[in-house]
Scaffold this motif. Structure first.
Motif, short mmCIF file in Angstrom:
data_model
loop_
_atom_site.label_atom_id
_atom_site.label_comp_id
_atom_site.label_asym_id
_atom_site.label_seq_id
_atom_site.Cartn_x
_atom_site.Cartn_y
_atom_site.Cartn_z
N ARG A 191 5.33 10.30 0.80
CA ARG A 191 3.58 8.71 -0.28
C ARG A 191 4.49 8.68 -2.05
NH1 ARG A 191 -0.67 13.07 2.03
NH2 ARG A 191 -1.25 11.79 4.10
N LEU B 203 5.97 8.00 7.00
CA LEU B 203 4.20 8.12 7.21
C LEU B 203 4.39 7.67 8.12
CD1 LEU B 203 4.19 6.52 3.63
CD2 LEU B 203 3.83 8.81 4.26
N GLY C 234 2.03 10.19 9.53
CA GLY C 234 1.27 10.14 8.14
C GLY C 234 0.10 10.04 8.58
N GLN D 130 -4.70 7.27 4.90
CA GLN D 130 -4.01 6.42 4.23
C GLN D 130 -2.71 6.10 3.70
OE1 GLN D 130 -4.46 10.83 2.59
NE2 GLN D 130 -2.72 10.29 1.47
N ASP D 131 -1.76 6.22 4.59
CA ASP D 131 -0.39 5.25 4.25
C ASP D 131 -0.77 5.04 5.59
OD1 ASP D 131 0.12 7.98 3.45
OD2 ASP D 131 0.06 9.29 5.31
#
Length: 439
Positions: A280, A298, A302, A305-306
């Protein structure tokens, strides 16, 4: 994205993907279905057998696809035979063979080899004859020995003994067929095999064997300032091969990233979700050496939020065909796992993007990934297009279609063909048989 019009800068470009020729160049099953109903257009197949239209010759598949078309449409193989013999000797890069600029040799051998397994006598005789009098006979023989039943090529050993020369050492793989089986039959073959084996042992002696090193020892090598680049690359590859997380890799990752070591991304992937905090950070630092790799990490591991950095990485691929698969797979996984009303527009846009990639991309290796993502995001509409995917050039696409295509009458006919086709992958044949039997 791509070059689908006369305004592109390339000397050659793909036909529009919505046309029959464009679909054929991309190895689409829809092109096969169309040609089955329009056999008068069969001559178009030659546009794909005289020039390799794959985006990536190393991973995209076409040989089985084109062999089936030639067989089913009863097209003459004479142009392929002429193409095979027209190619000159192999020239290592950066040298070029003007008769093989578009991969004509491998294309001809690959298609003829598949046709022979499908029962085409002319293709079988042509390739055996080429071993006897062709320029790149060792290349051709290597393909036959890796694809044909042993009894089809074993009798060529006397021809090989007559033709082989000391200068062929670089082209011979002693631990592979046919040489593994032929060792000891003739001193002329053995002389070259022994020289090739010595050459490879010398090369292996210059490599590093870290197979017995502990994880701690591998990390120590990566941290040591006086260890050479080759040793560190070997250590990273060893971590990736073991496929178990080594969290201590994160302690040295910034140093390795700055040194831009090959194999670092593969080793980081093994860390799974443990890599997320670091990834991140890399994803928001455009100057970081791992900025591009971060989005892929990610995508693989992930959460919701990614999504923004994954989307941004996908948008950077606007003019590229490679690399969409991991990013779109990650987005599909995240959106399916945590659906929310706020992501409805994103999901709709991703579905449109995936549909276009599925149809437009000539990089067929990634097509199975797009379809798997579409099955997660839009299963009903995606299932409806799967029957023609049974005719696709990529084995994993055919496998997916065999497992999930609606069982219409046409689907069952195509499944029967796949089940009984000697040049089909075993996994696809088994899946076709299972669907037909109701299992």
């Amino acid at each position: 994205m791509g070059c689908e019009n006369d305004g592109c800068s390339h000397e050659w470009h793909y036909a529009p993907y919505r046309t029959g020729l464009g679909a054929l160049q991309r190895g689409q099953g829809s092109a096969v279905a169309w040609l089955q109903g329009q056999p008068d257009h069969g001559h178009m197949v030659y546009t794909c057998t005289t020039r390799d239209t794959r985006w990536d010759w190393q991973v995209d598949d076409r040989y089985t696809y084109l062999a089936r078309l030639l067989h089913d449409l009863r097209l003459d193989t004479a142009p392929l035979v002429a193409q095979l013999y027209a190619c000159g000797p192999y020239r290592p890069w950066p040298q070029t063979d003007p008769t093989d600029d578009d991969n004509q040799f491998n294309l001809a051998v690959g298609i003829l080899e598949a046709l022979a397994r499908k029962g085409n006598t002319q293709a079988h005789e042509t390739l055996c004859g080429y071993v006897r009098d062709g320029i790149r006979w060792i290349d051709g023989l290597t393909t036959l020995a890796s694809s044909w039943p042993t009894e089809w090529w074993d009798g060529l050993w006397e021809t090989a003994a007559t033709r082989i020369r000391r200068e062929d050492v670089a082209e011979v793989l002693p631990a592979a067929e046919p040489w593994l089986r032929w060792r000891g039959r003739d001193p002329r073959i053995d002389t070259v095999l022994n020289a090739a084996q010595r050459s490879r042992k010398d090369a292996q002696g210059r490599r590093f064997d870290l197979s017995t090193a502990s994880d701690a020892e591998l990390i120590a090598l990566l941290q040591a300032p006086d260890i050479g680049r080759a040793m560190k690359v070997t250590a990273l590859h060893q971590i990736r091969r073991r496929a178990r997380p080594v969290p201590e890799l994160l302690d040295v990752v910034e140093q390795l990233a700055a040194e831009r070591h090959a194999g670092l991304f593969g080793a980081l992937r093994v860390l799974g979700r443990q890599v997320l905090p670091a990834a991140r950070g890399w994803a928001v630092d455009t100057e970081h050496p791992l900025f591009d790799a971060a989005a892929h990490l990610l995508a693989e591991h992930g959460e919701e939020q990614d999504i923004p950095p994954i989307l941004a990485a996908l948008d950077r691929l606007t003019d590229e065909w490679c690399g969409h698969d991991r990013l779109t797979e990650g987005l599909a996984r995240i959106l399916t796992g945590s659906p929310s009303a706020s992501q409805a527009d994103l999901q709709a846009n991703l579905i449109r993007r995936l549909r276009r990639l599925t149809m437009a991309s000539p990089h067929s290796y990634e097509r199975g990934s797009y379809l798997r993502s579409l099955l997660l995001l839009d299963p009903d509409k995606t299932s409806a297009v799967l029957p023609s995917c049974l005719l696709d050039c990529e084995p994993d696409v055919r496998l997916l279609a065999a497992q999930h295509a609606p069982l219409t009458d046409q689907t069952q006919r195509w499944l029967l063909t796949l089940r009984d086709d000697p040049i089909e992958e075993a996994s696809v044949r088994q899946a076709a048989a299972a669907r037909l039997s109701g299992n």
